[in-house]
Design a protein around this motif. Structure first.
Motif: not given
Length: 200
Positions: A172-200
């Motif tokens: 983090x940048x402690x002067x303003x509390x922001x992460x040193x790299x801008x976070x990519x936020x997954x879309x709900x659809x992308x997250x569901x695909x990742x969670x559904x793609x694992x083994x049963x």
């Protein structure tokens, strides 16, 4: 005692000290599984029960000596943990809370360059297993060590806040509390695909 940190390609390097004070545990949650799939590193990160081994400690113990510009960040949801990785080769680094004043990082085992024997000797065996309901295989591992681990890390976070050491963080940048790299936020659809793609 310090341990080397290194991504798969060697661009992001550094070390972690006081690792012997860390909570060594395995998390089987679907979010950690999704993170490994997002990076394309399932075989390297997840164990036979789809668990991720982590070392929970305070970020001031993590030091990057080279390649910090390769540090990247993502979130599974807009309110989720910040999940750090090496953008150069998609090696997972660890997870932090969004508020840097809550001083915490869970380093992922595959970012530690030391041998497993060395880790066993300096840190001791795994003493915590959490979110085992999401584990794979039969029989599933049993939950253990959670109350003690929570008390330990909560105490460390509180002490870091009181003595101001939470300000010493490579994430983090402690002067303003922001992460040193801008976070990519997954879309709900992308997250569901990742969670559904694992083994049963």
């Amino acid at each position: 005692m310090s341990h080397s940190l290194k991504c798969r390609c060697g661009t992001l390097r550094g070390y972690v000290d006081a690792l012997e004070t860390a909570n060594r545990g395995v998390c089987y949650c679907r979010d950690c599984q999704a993170f490994a799939r997002y990076l394309g590193r399932e075989s390297e990160v997840l164990d036979e029960h789809a668990g991720t081994e982590v070392f929970q400690l305070i970020p001031r113990h993590v030091h990057f000596s080279a390649g910090r510009e390769a540090l990247a960040c993502m979130r599974l949801t807009d309110k989720g943990l910040l999940r750090w990785y090496a953008g150069c080769c998609r090696t997972p680094v660890g997870n932090t809370l969004p508020n840097y004043r809550l001083s915490f990082v869970g380093l992922v085992h595959s970012f530690l360059a030391e041998s497993r024997q060395s880790l066993d000797e300096s840190v001791g065996p795994v003493r915590m297993r959490v979110n085992t309901k999401s584990a794979r295989g039969d029989p599933r591992p049993k939950s253990m060590g959670v109350p003690v681990a929570v008390l330990r890390i909560t105490g460390k976070i509180a002490r870091a806040f009181i003595d101001g050491s939470y300000r010493h963080t490579p994430f983090f940048n402690v002067n303003d509390g922001t992460p040193v790299a801008r976070p990519e936020v997954l879309s709900p659809g992308s997250l569901k695909k990742l969670k559904d793609s694992g083994p049963a």
